[in-house]
Design a protein around this motif. Structure first.
Motif, PDB file in Angstrom:
ATOM      1  N   ALA A 207       0.833  -1.220   0.000  1.00  0.00           N
ATOM      2  CA  ALA A 207       0.000   0.000   0.000  1.00  0.00           C
ATOM      3  C   ALA A 207       0.860   1.259   0.000  1.00  0.00           C
ATOM      4  O   ALA A 207       0.644   2.190   0.786  1.00  0.00           O
ATOM      5  CB  ALA A 207      -0.931  -0.010   1.208  1.00  0.00           C
ATOM      6  N   LEU A 208       1.831   1.308  -0.908  1.00  0.00           N
ATOM      7  CA  LEU A 208       2.798   2.400  -0.904  1.00  0.00           C
ATOM      8  C   LEU A 208       2.172   3.742  -1.248  1.00  0.00           C
ATOM      9  O   LEU A 208       2.609   4.791  -0.745  1.00  0.00           O
ATOM     10  CB  LEU A 208       3.932   2.084  -1.888  1.00  0.00           C
ATOM     11  N   THR A 209       1.158   3.755  -2.088  1.00  0.00           N
ATOM     12  CA  THR A 209       0.540   5.036  -2.448  1.00  0.00           C
ATOM     13  C   THR A 209      -0.307   5.603  -1.317  1.00  0.00           C
ATOM     14  O   THR A 209      -0.678   6.781  -1.352  1.00  0.00           O
ATOM     15  CB  THR A 209      -0.335   4.882  -3.707  1.00  0.00           C
ATOM     16  N   ASP A 210      -0.596   4.792  -0.299  1.00  0.00           N
ATOM     17  CA  ASP A 210      -1.357   5.276   0.856  1.00  0.00           C
ATOM     18  C   ASP A 210      -0.455   5.774   1.969  1.00  0.00           C
ATOM     19  O   ASP A 210      -0.884   6.570   2.812  1.00  0.00           O
ATOM     20  CB  ASP A 210      -2.255   4.162   1.409  1.00  0.00           C
ATOM     21  N   ASN A 211       0.784   5.320   1.998  1.00  0.00           N
ATOM     22  CA  ASN A 211       1.658   5.588   3.134  1.00  0.00           C
ATOM     23  C   ASN A 211       2.847   6.484   2.808  1.00  0.00           C
ATOM     24  O   ASN A 211       3.661   6.753   3.687  1.00  0.00           O
ATOM     25  CB  ASN A 211       2.183   4.271   3.700  1.00  0.00           C
ATOM     26  N   HIS A 212       2.980   6.926   1.559  1.00  0.00           N
ATOM     27  CA  HIS A 212       4.118   7.760   1.179  1.00  0.00           C
ATOM     28  C   HIS A 212       3.652   8.872   0.250  1.00  0.00           C
ATOM     29  O   HIS A 212       2.600   8.778  -0.382  1.00  0.00           O
ATOM     30  CB  HIS A 212       5.206   6.929   0.482  1.00  0.00           C
ATOM     31  N   ASP A 213       4.465   9.910   0.180  1.00  0.00           N
ATOM     32  CA  ASP A 213       4.172  11.018  -0.728  1.00  0.00           C
ATOM     33  C   ASP A 213       4.702  10.756  -2.133  1.00  0.00           C
ATOM     34  O   ASP A 213       4.201  11.319  -3.105  1.00  0.00           O
ATOM     35  CB  ASP A 213       4.803  12.320  -0.205  1.00  0.00           C
ATOM     36  N   GLY A 214       5.735   9.945  -2.235  1.00  0.00           N
ATOM     37  CA  GLY A 214       6.321   9.642  -3.533  1.00  0.00           C
ATOM     38  C   GLY A 214       6.885   8.242  -3.551  1.00  0.00           C
ATOM     39  O   GLY A 214       7.175   7.651  -2.508  1.00  0.00           O
ATOM     40  N   VAL A 215       7.040   7.692  -4.750  1.00  0.00           N
ATOM     41  CA  VAL A 215       7.635   6.366  -4.932  1.00  0.00           C
ATOM     42  C   VAL A 215       8.786   6.501  -5.914  1.00  0.00           C
ATOM     43  O   VAL A 215       8.599   6.949  -7.048  1.00  0.00           O
ATOM     44  CB  VAL A 215       6.608   5.344  -5.444  1.00  0.00           C
ATOM     45  N   LEU A 216       9.968   6.121  -5.461  1.00  0.00           N
ATOM     46  CA  LEU A 216      11.150   6.101  -6.312  1.00  0.00           C
ATOM     47  C   LEU A 216      11.309   4.708  -6.902  1.00  0.00           C
ATOM     48  O   LEU A 216      11.400   3.716  -6.167  1.00  0.00           O
ATOM     49  CB  LEU A 216      12.399   6.475  -5.493  1.00  0.00           C
ATOM     50  N   ILE A 217      11.315   4.618  -8.216  1.00  0.00           N
ATOM     51  CA  ILE A 217      11.536   3.349  -8.909  1.00  0.00           C
ATOM     52  C   ILE A 217      13.007   3.303  -9.299  1.00  0.00           C
ATOM     53  O   ILE A 217      13.488   4.136 -10.071  1.00  0.00           O
ATOM     54  CB  ILE A 217      10.635   3.224 -10.147  1.00  0.00           C
ATOM     55  N   LEU A 218      13.723   2.327  -8.750  1.00  0.00           N
ATOM     56  CA  LEU A 218      15.175   2.236  -8.908  1.00  0.00           C
ATOM     57  C   LEU A 218      15.545   0.901  -9.534  1.00  0.00           C
ATOM     58  O   LEU A 218      15.210  -0.158  -9.005  1.00  0.00           O
ATOM     59  CB  LEU A 218      15.850   2.382  -7.538  1.00  0.00           C
ATOM     60  N   ASP A 219      16.235   0.944 -10.676  1.00  0.00           N
ATOM     61  CA  ASP A 219      16.699  -0.291 -11.302  1.00  0.00           C
ATOM     62  C   ASP A 219      17.778  -0.943 -10.452  1.00  0.00           C
ATOM     63  O   ASP A 219      18.542  -0.270  -9.753  1.00  0.00           O
ATOM     64  CB  ASP A 219      17.253  -0.004 -12.697  1.00  0.00           C
ATOM     65  N   ALA A 220      17.863  -2.267 -10.571  1.00  0.00           N
ATOM     66  CA  ALA A 220      18.813  -3.024  -9.755  1.00  0.00           C
ATOM     67  C   ALA A 220      20.260  -2.798 -10.181  1.00  0.00           C
ATOM     68  O   ALA A 220      21.183  -3.157  -9.440  1.00  0.00           O
ATOM     69  CB  ALA A 220      18.486  -4.514  -9.818  1.00  0.00           C
ATOM     70  N   ASP A 221      20.485  -2.224 -11.364  1.00  0.00           N
ATOM     71  CA  ASP A 221      21.851  -1.959 -11.820  1.00  0.00           C
ATOM     72  C   ASP A 221      22.216  -0.487 -11.658  1.00  0.00           C
ATOM     73  O   ASP A 221      23.154  -0.006 -12.292  1.00  0.00           O
ATOM     74  CB  ASP A 221      22.012  -2.372 -13.284  1.00  0.00           C
ATOM     75  N   THR A 222      21.494   0.221 -10.786  1.00  0.00           N
ATOM     76  CA  THR A 222      21.664   1.672 -10.645  1.00  0.00           C
ATOM     77  C   THR A 222      22.060   2.029  -9.216  1.00  0.00           C
ATOM     78  O   THR A 222      21.585   1.414  -8.264  1.00  0.00           O
ATOM     79  CB  THR A 222      20.358   2.400 -11.022  1.00  0.00           C
ATOM     80  N   GLU A 223      22.918   3.032  -9.089  1.00  0.00           N
ATOM     81  CA  GLU A 223      23.306   3.547  -7.777  1.00  0.00           C
ATOM     82  C   GLU A 223      22.998   5.036  -7.718  1.00  0.00           C
ATOM     83  O   GLU A 223      23.294   5.789  -8.655  1.00  0.00           O
ATOM     84  CB  GLU A 223      24.795   3.307  -7.522  1.00  0.00           C
ATOM     85  N   LYS A 342      20.895  12.939  -9.935  1.00  0.00           N
ATOM     86  CA  LYS A 342      21.458  11.958 -10.848  1.00  0.00           C
ATOM     87  C   LYS A 342      21.720  10.618 -10.177  1.00  0.00           C
ATOM     88  O   LYS A 342      21.783  10.497  -8.948  1.00  0.00           O
ATOM     89  CB  LYS A 342      22.755  12.484 -11.467  1.00  0.00           C
ATOM     90  N   ALA A 343      21.852   9.618 -11.029  1.00  0.00           N
ATOM     91  CA  ALA A 343      22.174   8.264 -10.576  1.00  0.00           C
ATOM     92  C   ALA A 343      23.020   7.605 -11.654  1.00  0.00           C
ATOM     93  O   ALA A 343      22.998   7.994 -12.823  1.00  0.00           O
ATOM     94  CB  ALA A 343      20.900   7.460 -10.323  1.00  0.00           C
ATOM     95  N   TYR A 344      23.773   6.583 -11.236  1.00  0.00           N
ATOM     96  CA  TYR A 344      24.726   5.934 -12.127  1.00  0.00           C
ATOM     97  C   TYR A 344      24.173   4.583 -12.577  1.00  0.00           C
ATOM     98  O   TYR A 344      23.782   3.755 -11.755  1.00  0.00           O
ATOM     99  CB  TYR A 344      26.063   5.751 -11.414  1.00  0.00           C
ATOM    100  N   SER A 345      24.163   4.389 -13.899  1.00  0.00           N
ATOM    101  CA  SER A 345      23.578   3.181 -14.474  1.00  0.00           C
ATOM    102  C   SER A 345      24.658   2.361 -15.168  1.00  0.00           C
ATOM    103  O   SER A 345      25.578   2.908 -15.790  1.00  0.00           O
ATOM    104  CB  SER A 345      22.479   3.554 -15.479  1.00  0.00           C
TER     105      SER A 345
END
Length: 506
Positions: A207-223, A342-345
């Protein structure tokens, strides 16, 4: 010494780019005048740089000017404020030793979090500031065992572990086990749903849309870069912003790659730089808001907008184009992008993986256009301009390569080739219209000029070597852009993914 060497590399690359431009432009216009073709030289200029790139570069300069004026005006109005807690350091708890090592799974419940208002001193009571915005991190993964711990570690440096959610999409390796050892929330799917399906499942499960203001989608190969959260929260604090597009930076670790891997990474670095600084920066200006992609590697969606987005419609191979179109089509808000967020891919290591990845990306764009079609809006006008240029430039590039191959065959093949039926007549006609040197100089030289400029900006002299081989990769991109168009209307995708070769981060 490193600084001096970097300056010298930049000066050499700039001088080389300037000399090449002068030579190329003089040659291209000279050929055009001598052959009576008029604006042929300017056609090559358009092929090299693109009308969209030039247009949005100008818009980006306008945005830069406005941002500078707004910043200067704000400083004069309120004076030089004391740095806030958000600016001093992230407002999240540092988990583990540096946030990068595995953490024991203690099974403890999430504690009550005191609201951090240090970053909002002087703000009106009840008015949320950047430090008040709660963001959940979603990391969808499928067979990402070599890189998943590094991605989680970069998130744990900026977020509490109970705000990090990993969803293993029916992985056949130890992805879920490695993630569980870090102490973050882990959801393991028994059936492969694809990235979009995995994101949809973890948002619904927790229920992330009920408990947070935003959702960050992060790829597994990204830092994530250390300043990512600060930048994302600052942009999300604007109530008009529906999504924050991350600024992708190609990971540059040449010692871990073969020559082909370094070539791909250098090419991607140049491509990302041009698309983001010279195109997307202008497209995300508040007065334009026509960016057609919120990259799925590391981007934040406001949860109120995310509730309205159809994340996983049937028949799409990737999710990020569709989610971006949903924001525009449903008028959920504007898309924001700043270079500091920024993030590193990790780019593909082999040409095979590069081909498959670009094929998925281009197919995803055409499928999304097929699904949403066009509607009256400035977004669709900008999209149509981009699509027309991509198709036309791809056709011209591939046709020019074929012509170049034909001319080269006649030039170096000797009498045996020229004796073939109709070959000599065709060869004579083509070379009178477009000699081989015009093809080579007209297309290769301006492409290499861009590489020289990137070598200057990045202070990486090796780009001057890798840039000699960039043009063939552009041909691959052009081929895939055209090849995937009919597939978007004839083939259905289930969104399931096959992970490319991964290398464990050191």
């Amino acid at each position: 010494m490193r600084f001096t060497a970097g300056v010298l590399v930049g000066l050499v690359a700039l001088a080389l780019a300037t000399a090449l431009f002068v030579y190329w432009f003089d040659y291209a216009t000279g050929v055009a005048e001598a052959s009576g073709l008029g604006a042929l030289g300017y056609v090559f200029l358009w092929l090299a740089f693109g009308a969209n790139l030039l247009l949005w570069t100008v818009v980006g300069l306008l945005r830069l000017g406005e941002d500078s004026v707004r910043s200067l005006t704000a400083r004069r109005r309120i004076g030089a404020p004391e740095r806030t807690a958000v600016e001093r350091e992230p407002d999240r708890v540092l988990v583990g030793a540096g946030g990068s090592g595995p953490l024991p799974d203690t099974g403890e419940d999430r504690p009550e979090q005191p609201q951090d208002t240090a970053g909002n001193a002087g703000a009106d009571e009840g008015a949320p500031g950047p430090a008040d915005l709660s963001i959940a991190v979603v990391i969808p993964a499928h067979n990402e065992e070599p890189v998943i711990e590094a991605a989680i570690g970069s998130a744990l440096r900026l977020f509490d572990r109970w705000d990090v959610y990993v969803v293993s999409d029916a992985s056949s390796d130890a992805t879920a086990e490695v993630a569980a050892r870090t102490g973050v929330n882990v959801l393991e799917l028994l059936n492969n749903r694809g990235k979009a399906g995995a994101i949809e499942a973890v948002i619904e499960e927790f229920a992330l849309t009920d408990n947070h203001d935003g959702v960050l989608i992060l790829d597994a190969d990204t830092e994530l870069h250390p300043s990512y959260v600060e930048g994302a929260r600052r942009q999300l604090a604007d109530p008009d912003v529906a999504a924050v597009a991350g600024f992708v930076v190609s990971e540059w670790k040449p010692d871990e790659r073969s020559f082909v891997g370094r070539l791909i990474s250098a090419y991607r670095d140049r491509l990302y730089f041009m698309l983001q600084y010279l195109m997307r920066f202008g497209q995300t200006w508040r007065h334009a808001n026509v960016s057609f992609i919120v990259p799925g590697f590391a981007s934040v969606y406001r949860t109120s907008a995310l509730r309205e987005i159809d994340i996983n419609p049937e028949g799409l191979v990737i999710e990020d184009f569709n989610m971006t179109f949903e924001v525009h089509h449903k008028r959920l808000g504007r898309i924001s992008m700043e270079p500091g967020t920024k993030a590193y891919s990790q780019d593909p290591f082999t040409l095979r993986d590069y081909y498959r990845q670009v094929s998925r990306w281009t197919l995803g764009l055409w499928q999304t256009i097929r699904r949403h079609k066009l509607w009256p809006s400035s977004f669709c006008a900008a999209l149509l301009l981009y699509v027309l240029e991509v198709v036309l430039v791809s056709l011209v590039l591939l046709a020019t390569v074929l012509v170049g191959a034909f001319v080269a065959l006649g030039t170096f093949g000797g009498e045996a080739v020229l004796a073939l039926p109709f070959f000599e007549e065709g060869f004579t006609a083509v070379t009178a219209f477009l000699p081989l040197t015009a093809v080579l100089v007209g297309l290769f030289v301006p492409d290499y000029m861009l590489t020289c400029l990137m070598a200057m900006v990045r202070r990486r002299p090796s780009y001057l070597v890798y840039g000699l081989f960039f043009f063939p990769i552009r041909i691959i991109d052009a081929f895939l852009a055209l090849r995937t168009i009919p597939k978007a209307w004839t083939a259905r995708s289930d969104g399931r993914w096959a992970s490319p070769v991964r290398v464990e981060r050191t």
